[in-house]
Design a protein around this motif. Sequence first.
Motif, PDB file in Angstrom:
ATOM      1  N   ARG A   1      -6.186  13.028  -0.729  1.00 38.13           N
ATOM      2  CA  ARG A   1      -5.559  12.212   0.223  1.00 38.13           C
ATOM      3  C   ARG A   1      -4.402  13.281   0.261  1.00 38.13           C
ATOM      4  NH1 ARG A   1      -7.444   8.197   0.003  1.00 38.13           N
ATOM      5  NH2 ARG A   1      -6.392   6.654  -1.143  1.00 38.13           N
ATOM      6  N   HIS A   2      -3.603  12.939  -0.666  1.00 40.32           N
ATOM      7  CA  HIS A   2      -2.199  13.531  -1.651  1.00 40.32           C
ATOM      8  C   HIS A   2      -2.401  15.005  -1.345  1.00 40.32           C
ATOM      9  CE1 HIS A   2      -0.322   8.896  -1.738  1.00 40.32           C
ATOM     10  NE2 HIS A   2      -1.861   9.633  -2.268  1.00 40.32           N
TER      11      HIS A   2
ATOM     12  N   THR B   1      -8.886   9.556  -3.382  1.00 35.39           N
ATOM     13  CA  THR B   1      -7.105   9.066  -3.336  1.00 35.39           C
ATOM     14  C   THR B   1      -6.372  10.711  -3.727  1.00 35.39           C
ATOM     15  OG1 THR B   1      -7.673   6.929  -3.856  1.00 35.39           O
ATOM     16  CG2 THR B   1      -5.312   7.415  -4.436  1.00 35.39           C
TER      17      THR B   1
ATOM     18  N   ASN C   1       0.552   6.516  -6.423  1.00 32.16           N
ATOM     19  CA  ASN C   1      -0.232   7.426  -7.044  1.00 32.16           C
ATOM     20  C   ASN C   1      -0.202   8.833  -7.003  1.00 32.16           C
ATOM     21  OD1 ASN C   1      -2.307   4.886  -7.646  1.00 32.16           O
ATOM     22  ND2 ASN C   1      -2.818   4.966  -5.631  1.00 32.16           N
ATOM     23  N   ARG C   2       0.557   9.126  -5.692  1.00 28.19           N
ATOM     24  CA  ARG C   2       1.158  10.460  -5.283  1.00 28.19           C
ATOM     25  C   ARG C   2       1.666  11.536  -7.177  1.00 28.19           C
ATOM     26  NH1 ARG C   2       1.819  13.627  -1.791  1.00 28.19           N
ATOM     27  NH2 ARG C   2       3.413  15.173  -1.781  1.00 28.19           N
TER      28      ARG C   2
ATOM     29  N   LEU D   1       0.925  -1.084   0.409  1.00 24.75           N
ATOM     30  CA  LEU D   1       0.070   0.086   0.315  1.00 24.75           C
ATOM     31  C   LEU D   1       1.256   1.603  -0.241  1.00 24.75           C
ATOM     32  CD1 LEU D   1      -3.378  -1.019   2.586  1.00 24.75           C
ATOM     33  CD2 LEU D   1      -3.324  -0.757   0.070  1.00 24.75           C
ATOM     34  N   ARG D   2       1.790   0.902   0.576  1.00 29.55           N
ATOM     35  CA  ARG D   2       2.971   2.237   0.835  1.00 29.55           C
ATOM     36  C   ARG D   2       3.640   2.811  -0.892  1.00 29.55           C
ATOM     37  NH1 ARG D   2       6.433   1.000   5.013  1.00 29.55           N
ATOM     38  NH2 ARG D   2       4.979   1.588   6.128  1.00 29.55           N
TER      39      ARG D   2
ATOM     40  N   ASP E   1       1.947   2.071  -3.445  1.00 31.52           N
ATOM     41  CA  ASP E   1       1.161   2.202  -4.637  1.00 31.52           C
ATOM     42  C   ASP E   1       0.592   3.758  -3.965  1.00 31.52           C
ATOM     43  OD1 ASP E   1       0.787  -0.231  -5.224  1.00 31.52           O
ATOM     44  OD2 ASP E   1      -0.477  -0.785  -4.336  1.00 31.52           O
ATOM     45  N   ALA E   2       0.866   4.078  -3.104  1.00 30.34           N
ATOM     46  CA  ALA E   2       0.573   5.552  -2.249  1.00 30.34           C
ATOM     47  C   ALA E   2       1.435   6.002  -3.476  1.00 30.34           C
ATOM     48  CB  ALA E   2       0.658   6.131  -1.093  1.00 30.34           C
ATOM     49  N   VAL E   3       2.592   5.606  -2.974  1.00 29.60           N
ATOM     50  CA  VAL E   3       3.514   6.870  -3.700  1.00 29.60           C
ATOM     51  C   VAL E   3       3.297   6.387  -5.102  1.00 29.60           C
ATOM     52  CG1 VAL E   3       5.969   6.673  -4.685  1.00 29.60           C
ATOM     53  CG2 VAL E   3       6.139   6.554  -1.568  1.00 29.60           C
TER      54      VAL E   3
ATOM     55  N   VAL F   1      -6.602   7.615 -10.877  1.00 29.19           N
ATOM     56  CA  VAL F   1      -7.361   7.218  -9.361  1.00 29.19           C
ATOM     57  C   VAL F   1      -8.798   8.327  -9.194  1.00 29.19           C
ATOM     58  CG1 VAL F   1      -5.079   7.629  -8.945  1.00 29.19           C
ATOM     59  CG2 VAL F   1      -5.737   9.522  -9.039  1.00 29.19           C
TER      60      VAL F   1
END
Length: 218
Positions: free
Chosen positions: A62-63, A59, A25-26, A18-19, A21-23, A55
């Motif tokens: 959130r970023h 999402t 996505n950002r 998830l971490r 994936d978050a990077v 996204v």
Amino acid sequence: MTATRTRPGGAATPQHRLRADAVRNRERIIGAAREAMVEFGAEIPLDEIARRAGVGNATLYRHFPDRLELIHHVTLSVMDRTADKAEGALTEEPDAFQALRRFVFAAVEERIGALCPLLSDGVDKDHPDLLAARERLEGAVEALMGAARDSGQLRTDIAVGDLMVALTQLTRPLPGSGCTDFDRFVYRHLLLFLDGLRAPARSELPGAAATLEDLRHA
């Protein structure tokens, strides 16, 4: 019983996935925002940026809680990418003027002229991250120009500000038009501009060489 944090063979846990994936996505959001803002301006709806990034709106928010936060990071991204290209050209090209030429064309790909309006009154131009990125970019471009100048190929009466003004103007879309087919005009005029940078100079420029500091106070 709690779930284990490691897996056989060192595979990432769901938490780590998830971490990552978050990077990703950002990075996708920043890239999509950059392209969309070049095409349509800073006021493009954020849901369109989310759609382009693949996204959901949640999402994106959130970023980046608001538009200014997103613009801030798009600006940082462009400055960092442009500095990367300057540093890469200097280290990889054996000929100093060819390195400068390579950077000029790479900077055009970033569409820095279209992105300059992002630094609106609402963005903190003195934010430490922006100041650091600006300093790195200025140093990288000055190193390129210094090498070309020392080789005798670059005229001596220009500075970083002169180069960036020209690149900004050449990459600013024509009024009332998008960026469609803009390249066919830009690259032709880039070559004319590069010819004008070569030493010996064929004309005397009015005023003094412009630095980035001069541009900030213009």
